[in-house]
Design a protein around this motif. Structure first.
Motif, PDB file in Angstrom:
ATOM      1  N   ILE A  72      14.220  54.706  41.260  1.00  0.00           N
ATOM      2  CA  ILE A  72      12.988  54.625  41.254  1.00  0.00           C
ATOM      3  C   ILE A  72      12.396  54.776  39.796  1.00  0.00           C
ATOM      4  O   ILE A  72      11.705  53.854  39.393  1.00  0.00           O
ATOM      5  N   ILE A  73      12.951  55.583  39.000  1.00  0.00           N
ATOM      6  CA  ILE A  73      12.510  55.743  37.419  1.00  0.00           C
ATOM      7  C   ILE A  73      13.077  54.213  36.787  1.00  0.00           C
ATOM      8  O   ILE A  73      12.344  53.747  36.100  1.00  0.00           O
ATOM      9  N   VAL A  74      14.206  53.884  37.158  1.00  0.00           N
ATOM     10  CA  VAL A  74      14.532  52.665  36.752  1.00  0.00           C
ATOM     11  C   VAL A  74      13.864  51.586  36.811  1.00  0.00           C
ATOM     12  O   VAL A  74      13.272  50.591  36.112  1.00  0.00           O
ATOM     13  N   PHE A  75      13.184  51.449  38.259  1.00  0.00           N
ATOM     14  CA  PHE A  75      12.479  50.204  38.714  1.00  0.00           C
ATOM     15  C   PHE A  75      11.285  50.300  38.032  1.00  0.00           C
ATOM     16  O   PHE A  75      10.790  49.239  37.410  1.00  0.00           O
ATOM     17  N   PHE A  76      10.454  51.372  37.788  1.00  0.00           N
ATOM     18  CA  PHE A  76       9.106  51.568  37.522  1.00  0.00           C
ATOM     19  C   PHE A  76       9.231  51.337  35.841  1.00  0.00           C
ATOM     20  O   PHE A  76       8.117  50.930  35.171  1.00  0.00           O
ATOM     21  N   GLY A  77      10.172  52.017  35.218  1.00  0.00           N
ATOM     22  CA  GLY A  77      10.346  52.000  33.639  1.00  0.00           C
ATOM     23  C   GLY A  77      10.410  50.409  33.401  1.00  0.00           C
ATOM     24  O   GLY A  77       9.757  50.004  32.370  1.00  0.00           O
ATOM     25  N   LEU A 101       9.699  47.764  35.036  1.00  0.00           N
ATOM     26  CA  LEU A 101       8.431  47.102  35.322  1.00  0.00           C
ATOM     27  C   LEU A 101       7.608  47.021  34.462  1.00  0.00           C
ATOM     28  O   LEU A 101       6.523  46.096  34.042  1.00  0.00           O
ATOM     29  N   MET A 102       7.348  48.604  34.173  1.00  0.00           N
ATOM     30  CA  MET A 102       6.566  48.566  32.705  1.00  0.00           C
ATOM     31  C   MET A 102       6.759  48.027  31.618  1.00  0.00           C
ATOM     32  O   MET A 102       5.758  47.273  30.903  1.00  0.00           O
ATOM     33  N   CYS A 103       7.968  47.609  31.137  1.00  0.00           N
ATOM     34  CA  CYS A 103       8.584  46.926  30.258  1.00  0.00           C
ATOM     35  C   CYS A 103       8.155  45.462  30.207  1.00  0.00           C
ATOM     36  O   CYS A 103       7.558  45.026  29.459  1.00  0.00           O
ATOM     37  N   CYS A 104       8.442  44.977  31.498  1.00  0.00           N
ATOM     38  CA  CYS A 104       8.169  43.604  31.833  1.00  0.00           C
ATOM     39  C   CYS A 104       6.688  43.412  31.732  1.00  0.00           C
ATOM     40  O   CYS A 104       6.351  42.294  31.245  1.00  0.00           O
ATOM     41  N   PHE A 105       5.723  44.076  32.183  1.00  0.00           N
ATOM     42  CA  PHE A 105       4.336  43.928  32.083  1.00  0.00           C
ATOM     43  C   PHE A 105       3.975  43.691  30.678  1.00  0.00           C
ATOM     44  O   PHE A 105       3.142  43.042  30.114  1.00  0.00           O
ATOM     45  N   LEU A 106       4.376  44.768  29.958  1.00  0.00           N
ATOM     46  CA  LEU A 106       3.875  44.896  28.436  1.00  0.00           C
ATOM     47  C   LEU A 106       4.500  43.518  27.667  1.00  0.00           C
ATOM     48  O   LEU A 106       3.901  42.948  26.994  1.00  0.00           O
ATOM     49  N   TRP A 107       5.595  43.105  27.853  1.00  0.00           N
ATOM     50  CA  TRP A 107       6.281  41.990  27.408  1.00  0.00           C
ATOM     51  C   TRP A 107       5.592  40.801  28.015  1.00  0.00           C
ATOM     52  O   TRP A 107       5.326  39.838  27.007  1.00  0.00           O
ATOM     53  N   GLY A 108       5.163  40.745  29.120  1.00  0.00           N
ATOM     54  CA  GLY A 108       4.614  39.345  29.653  1.00  0.00           C
ATOM     55  C   GLY A 108       3.169  39.480  29.054  1.00  0.00           C
ATOM     56  O   GLY A 108       2.625  38.386  28.669  1.00  0.00           O
ATOM     57  N   SER A 109       2.425  40.611  28.553  1.00  0.00           N
ATOM     58  CA  SER A 109       1.058  40.632  28.151  1.00  0.00           C
ATOM     59  C   SER A 109       1.137  40.184  26.471  1.00  0.00           C
ATOM     60  O   SER A 109       0.310  39.704  26.014  1.00  0.00           O
ATOM     61  N   ALA A 110       2.352  40.101  26.021  1.00  0.00           N
ATOM     62  CA  ALA A 110       2.541  39.706  24.673  1.00  0.00           C
ATOM     63  C   ALA A 110       2.240  38.339  24.197  1.00  0.00           C
ATOM     64  O   ALA A 110       1.982  37.709  23.347  1.00  0.00           O
ATOM     65  N   PHE A 111       2.676  37.461  25.366  1.00  0.00           N
ATOM     66  CA  PHE A 111       2.490  35.999  25.210  1.00  0.00           C
ATOM     67  C   PHE A 111       1.133  35.600  24.990  1.00  0.00           C
ATOM     68  O   PHE A 111       0.655  34.885  23.995  1.00  0.00           O
ATOM     69  N   PRO A 112       0.316  35.809  25.900  1.00  0.00           N
ATOM     70  CA  PRO A 112      -1.256  35.568  25.574  1.00  0.00           C
ATOM     71  C   PRO A 112      -1.601  36.470  24.619  1.00  0.00           C
ATOM     72  O   PRO A 112      -2.586  36.034  23.417  1.00  0.00           O
ATOM     73  N   PHE A 122      15.929  42.833  35.889  1.00  0.00           N
ATOM     74  CA  PHE A 122      14.620  43.201  36.068  1.00  0.00           C
ATOM     75  C   PHE A 122      13.607  42.265  35.244  1.00  0.00           C
ATOM     76  O   PHE A 122      12.341  42.170  35.584  1.00  0.00           O
ATOM     77  N   GLY A 123      14.258  41.535  34.199  1.00  0.00           N
ATOM     78  CA  GLY A 123      13.498  40.611  33.362  1.00  0.00           C
ATOM     79  C   GLY A 123      12.762  39.556  34.058  1.00  0.00           C
ATOM     80  O   GLY A 123      12.111  38.909  33.183  1.00  0.00           O
ATOM     81  N   GLY A 130      18.065  33.024  40.949  1.00  0.00           N
ATOM     82  CA  GLY A 130      19.109  33.332  40.079  1.00  0.00           C
ATOM     83  C   GLY A 130      19.306  34.627  39.833  1.00  0.00           C
ATOM     84  O   GLY A 130      20.516  35.240  39.886  1.00  0.00           O
ATOM     85  N   ILE A 131      18.403  35.345  39.529  1.00  0.00           N
ATOM     86  CA  ILE A 131      18.491  36.815  39.189  1.00  0.00           C
ATOM     87  C   ILE A 131      18.792  37.895  40.295  1.00  0.00           C
ATOM     88  O   ILE A 131      19.420  38.400  40.327  1.00  0.00           O
ATOM     89  N   ILE A 132      18.082  37.208  41.506  1.00  0.00           N
ATOM     90  CA  ILE A 132      18.382  37.945  42.640  1.00  0.00           C
ATOM     91  C   ILE A 132      19.884  37.714  43.175  1.00  0.00           C
ATOM     92  O   ILE A 132      20.775  38.723  43.596  1.00  0.00           O
ATOM     93  N   VAL A 133      20.515  36.592  42.732  1.00  0.00           N
ATOM     94  CA  VAL A 133      21.787  36.338  43.324  1.00  0.00           C
ATOM     95  C   VAL A 133      22.716  37.093  42.409  1.00  0.00           C
ATOM     96  O   VAL A 133      23.752  37.596  42.906  1.00  0.00           O
ATOM     97  N   VAL A 134      22.333  37.205  41.111  1.00  0.00           N
ATOM     98  CA  VAL A 134      23.100  38.231  40.191  1.00  0.00           C
ATOM     99  C   VAL A 134      23.217  39.528  40.828  1.00  0.00           C
ATOM    100  O   VAL A 134      24.174  40.346  40.547  1.00  0.00           O
TER     101      VAL A 134
END
Length: 302
Positions: A8-13, A15-26, A261-262, A297-301
């Motif tokens: 759970i900690i890994v998942f939400f941690g 996910l938070m990183c991915c949201f932050l990185w995703g927001s960096a594009f705009p 998770f990326g 592809g990531i789900i397969v991995v």
């Protein structure tokens, strides 16, 4: 800590990183507007990146020092690792990222950036031998590359803009090496210390290179607004928080288990770019198919 709580900690941690990185594009695109930086002004683009990461490094060091109640300083054994990490994670990766993003759309950049997950797995398996490459990982990587090819298909066939899409791919390669290096170095070194000081070194190098370049070759003056300062601070927080948390996750988990998770980063990047950059009209069936292939592809991995 039991395995369920750890997952759970890994998942939400992650996910938070991915949201932050995703927001960096705009966020970066908006930053270019606030700082009045044109797509062809490479020097200013690199200087903007340098200021962001230098500030991010200072924030990581200060926050880490406050938490530990002492100022964290690198030892002699840390310095070579900091220099190597700064080259792959900040200098090399983000020169390509910032220049590439200035020459492609936020939507395209988000999808192409999903290749970071696959390069991280490939490098960890084939270069550093941290994990074993298997059929599932190969199939996943093929699906991911297929998604990137599709997002670059036009009516005239496959087209890739080297200054935009091509440099974004080089960014992914540098990320692949930096992920494995973080995993390797964190076994015997302080992850927070490495993260903070590699940002400071990388950011300083980018600023010292980009600032005089921008002043000499681009327009001489530099104008900064309050909004520009605000977006710079936000982007610095994105880097300081996301990379530190990501590094801590990599320290205790396999590269493939975390990098997987990326896939949320390009998804969030596409959605946030569409919302904040007015690129919703650029979203089409090829972007949906591309993202679907990347996710598959990531789900397969996994």
């Amino acid at each position: 800590m039991n395995k369920t709580k750890e997952k759970i900690i890994v998942f939400f941690g992650a996910l938070m990183c991915c949201f932050l990185w995703g927001s960096a594009f705009p966020g970066i695109k908006i930053g270019y507007e606030f700082w009045n930086i044109g797509s062809g002004e490479t020097g200013r683009i690199i200087a903007f990146a340098g200021l962001r990461f230098f500030l991010a490094g200072i924030l990581v060091i200060l926050i880490g020092s406050v938490i530990r109640r002492k100022f964290i300083l690198p030892g002699k054994k840390d310095i070579p690792k900091i220099l190597i990490l700064s080259f792959f994670q900040t200098i090399g990766q983000y020169v390509f990222f910032y220049v590439g993003l200035a020459h492609t759309s936020g939507v395209n950049a988000s999808v192409i950036n999903s290749l970071t997950s696959f390069f991280a797995i490939l490098v960890a398996s084939t270069v550093f031998r941290m994990e074993r490459m298997n059929a599932r990982k190969i199939v996943g990587c093929v699906l991911g590359f297929s998604g990137v090819i599709i997002v670059n298909l036009t009516g005239e066939g496959f087209q890739i803009n080297f200054l935009g899409d091509g440099l974004m791919i080089l960014t992914c390669i540098f990320y692949g090496f930096s992920s494995s290096l973080i995993k390797k170095y964190s076994e015997n070194h302080d992850t927070v210390l490495l993260s903070g000081y590699q940002f400071v070194v990388g950011g300083l190098v980018l600023t010292l290179v980009g600032l005089p370049w921008g002043l000499l070759s681009d327009r001489g003056e530099i104008s900064v607004s309050i909004e520009g300062v605000g977006i710079l601070i936000y982007l610095a927080l994105v880097s300081s928080v996301a990379y530190t948390v990501w590094g801590l996750l990599l320290r205790k988990n396999d590269v493939s288990k975390i990098s997987i998770f990326g896939f949320m980063t390009p998804v969030m990047g596409v959605v946030l770019s569409a919302l904040f950059l007015g690129e919703a009209g650029q979203l089409g069936i090829r972007h949906i198919v591309s993202l679907a292939l990347v996710c598959a592809g990531i789900i397969v991995v996994e």
